[in-house]
Design an enzyme around this catalytic site. Sequence first.
Site, PDB file in Angstrom:
ATOM      1  N   ASP A 191       0.865  -1.183   0.000  1.00 16.97           N
ATOM      2  CA  ASP A 191       0.000   0.000   0.000  1.00 16.97           C
ATOM      3  C   ASP A 191       0.898   1.229   0.000  1.00 16.97           C
ATOM      4  O   ASP A 191       2.130   1.107  -0.054  1.00 16.97           O
ATOM      5  CB  ASP A 191      -0.955  -0.002   1.199  1.00 16.97           C
ATOM      6  CG  ASP A 191      -2.307   0.611   0.850  1.00 16.97           C
ATOM      7  OD1 ASP A 191      -2.346   1.813   0.529  1.00 16.97           O
ATOM      8  OD2 ASP A 191      -3.321  -0.103   0.882  1.00 16.97           O
ATOM      9  N   HIS A 252      -2.727   3.411  -4.588  1.00 17.04           N
ATOM     10  CA  HIS A 252      -2.150   2.934  -3.324  1.00 17.04           C
ATOM     11  C   HIS A 252      -0.755   2.353  -3.551  1.00 17.04           C
ATOM     12  O   HIS A 252      -0.410   1.295  -3.021  1.00 17.04           O
ATOM     13  CB  HIS A 252      -3.076   1.901  -2.678  1.00 17.04           C
ATOM     14  CG  HIS A 252      -4.302   2.482  -2.075  1.00 17.04           C
ATOM     15  ND1 HIS A 252      -4.285   3.273  -0.941  1.00 17.04           N
ATOM     16  CD2 HIS A 252      -5.609   2.402  -2.452  1.00 17.04           C
ATOM     17  CE1 HIS A 252      -5.519   3.652  -0.650  1.00 17.04           C
ATOM     18  NE2 HIS A 252      -6.342   3.153  -1.563  1.00 17.04           N
ATOM     19  N   GLU A 316      -9.725   3.102  -5.247  1.00 20.15           N
ATOM     20  CA  GLU A 316      -9.362   4.480  -4.900  1.00 20.15           C
ATOM     21  C   GLU A 316      -8.203   4.985  -5.761  1.00 20.15           C
ATOM     22  O   GLU A 316      -7.106   5.246  -5.284  1.00 20.15           O
ATOM     23  CB  GLU A 316      -9.019   4.575  -3.413  1.00 20.15           C
ATOM     24  CG  GLU A 316     -10.199   4.234  -2.521  1.00 20.15           C
ATOM     25  CD  GLU A 316      -9.888   4.310  -1.033  1.00 20.15           C
ATOM     26  OE1 GLU A 316     -10.772   4.727  -0.269  1.00 20.15           O
ATOM     27  OE2 GLU A 316      -8.759   3.949  -0.647  1.00 20.15           O
TER      28      GLU A 316
END
Length: 752
Positions: A191, A252, A316
Amino acid sequence: MMSKILVRCLLGLSILLPALGMAAGISIIPQPRQLQLEQGSYRLDAHTRVAAPKDARGREIAAFLREAIRAQTGIAVREGDAAHGIELKLDPAVQGAEAYRLAVTPKRITVSAATDKGLFWGVQTLRQLLPLEHAAQVTVPAVTIEDAPAYAWRGVMLDVARHFYPVSFIEKQLDLLSYYKINTFHWHLTDDQGWRIEIKRYPKLTSVGAWRTEADGTRYGGFYTQAQIREVVNYARERNITVIPEIEMPGHSVAAIAAYPELSCSKQPATVPTTWGVFKNIDCVGDEGTFTFLQNVLDEVLPLFPSKYVHIGGDEVPKDDWHDCASCQALMHKLGLKDEEGLQSYFIQHIQKYLEGKGKTMIGWDEILEGGASKNAVVEVWRGDDEARKALENGNRVIVAGPFYLDSPLLKLTVQNVFRTDITGAAPTPYTEAKPENAAIIAAHRAQILGAEAPLWSERANPYNAESKLYPRALAFAENLWRGNAHDDAAWADFHQRLEAQYPRLDAWHVAYGPEDRAVVQYAITVDAKGGWQLHAQRGFDDLVNHYTLDGSTPSAKSPSFTDSVVVPHAGTLQVVPFRKGLRYDNPTSFTLVDNLATGKPLSLAQPPSPKYAPASALTDGVLGSGDFRDGQWVGWNDHDIDASIDLQKSTTIHSIAVNFLQDTGSRILAPRQVSFQVSGDGQHWTALQTEQPQADVMSARPAEFHLVFKASKPLSARYVRVTASRYANVPAGFPDGAANTWLFADEILVK
């Protein structure tokens, strides 16, 4: 390997739980589909033998059972055929890939299954029937059990990127999850905040990307070598658990970009973030080198994980950089794509085809549907019913995750909430409300629902508090997915009774489990009218004890302790840690206490702050906020300026006035445009002392704290102190959505 768990977990069980066995009744979790209590019991002693299939896995399962019996009862049973022993046998008549039959009679115990998976689950059920005592012989109640799960995918996800977890911790969780028949461990390995898996071709991923420099200057991080990955995967396999790796892309990915900046569109150096949220710095879709890099990474990842599934994240993904990237725009026009959403679809499908060529099936979070996704992908749904409906109608198989986010507060996602959630209907998530209009459509696509997963994101989870977030909710989750129905009051009452019987087992295994429907502990600090402060603890367990220090050191079980409240007589760095049954339950909660002439004095505000965050009194309580605006010390105003006046209640000599502000543009928190300090003798007529304009870059994504100070050239006398702060009425054009809905966050108006 197998003896490690049983020494670590089961031996403690046998010592701490004498003679419960039959007295506790039969309390199996998850509850078998059919259980018939028969007459009598089976006597197990040193003469008992365990017979099993002769293949490698059959022998492995038999060895697991023998060691479990020895650790739990003290009885050393051996391999061999015996008329009155325990037989593990493969029987094709048992229908179901994970189904089993367990028959306990006074003469023998038989576990039957068509597959080794079912055989192992039968052994795990037998373990729950064993009495918890050391003795020369023990009895097992006579029962007939026919059992199989409702859902094939019963998973728990652990995010090891935001906070790192050692191998020993992960293996302990695999022990526990397997005991309750969870069969999938989703390992979130990368991440923004950390890259946790060794890739030999790209050593900077771990030498750079696995480490971050925290606000206090400490270096935090860690990673797993490929040898450790293999160890964990095999450890899980022995316990009937499949490990699914997740390598995040294209978003990410800042940790990877920090290691190799050429992966980004800007090609500029980056650092591994120390804060949470969504970052715009993502993999560059317009650079073919990005795909070469990712494919090389996957070429090292895939051999470590036998699973046919690989998770690529896909969630995202802010597309600002793609919008501003010439090569990305050229690719978009070359492919005839309408917008950057189409680029995401291109990226995802590129990786999906690559994985399919390696014999793997891609899993992604539900954003992979944006721009269109192949129906061959498995969609993990986290944003609610609408996304589940979209995926199912697109023909995708689905894993439901949104209702089971274990990082949700225990007050919000209770054990009962987890138990009662029906994944074939409309269900709320931490981010969305349930939409009943979707329930019928979701139920109609039941065959496409593989099952569910309970993710534990680690922004606020760590190796000390993670178990309180996992358990006992993971037991309710296991029950829910195994049974697949009966979420009513009667079913809950039955489950809860069986859950109560599990707590002594968890205690014996040294599991720091949490309460069912309240926080482990909530701390609050108030000004003591007699001087100093009082630290209050609202405890989730009556037997929880709080240990604290006043010198900034980490408390231990030998540090001073309190239960509900304690007086803190002087300023300093207060650290407090909850303990229960000898187990530490969290990292320290820290309070920086300062002497402040304004502490506890009357405060007036022209505009009240938002009730979502700290109360106005936090501005004058002598407690400094941390870098986290959610820590209960930062006072927030949404779309309003700050005008705060303090009555020192008498004329007072003042040497300085200070105030702190935060900036975190990802959360729409901006530093003030201007701050002024004033004093008065009567609260009506004010003398301006100083006006400051913080040197803040509102376009920076890096969180920052601003400490603004007025220092008197010579002491001055005043009764009233006033601080005003004005927000930005206008922001640069590139700031998302303009200046509306922005925040000012202030803490501690410090008067000396």
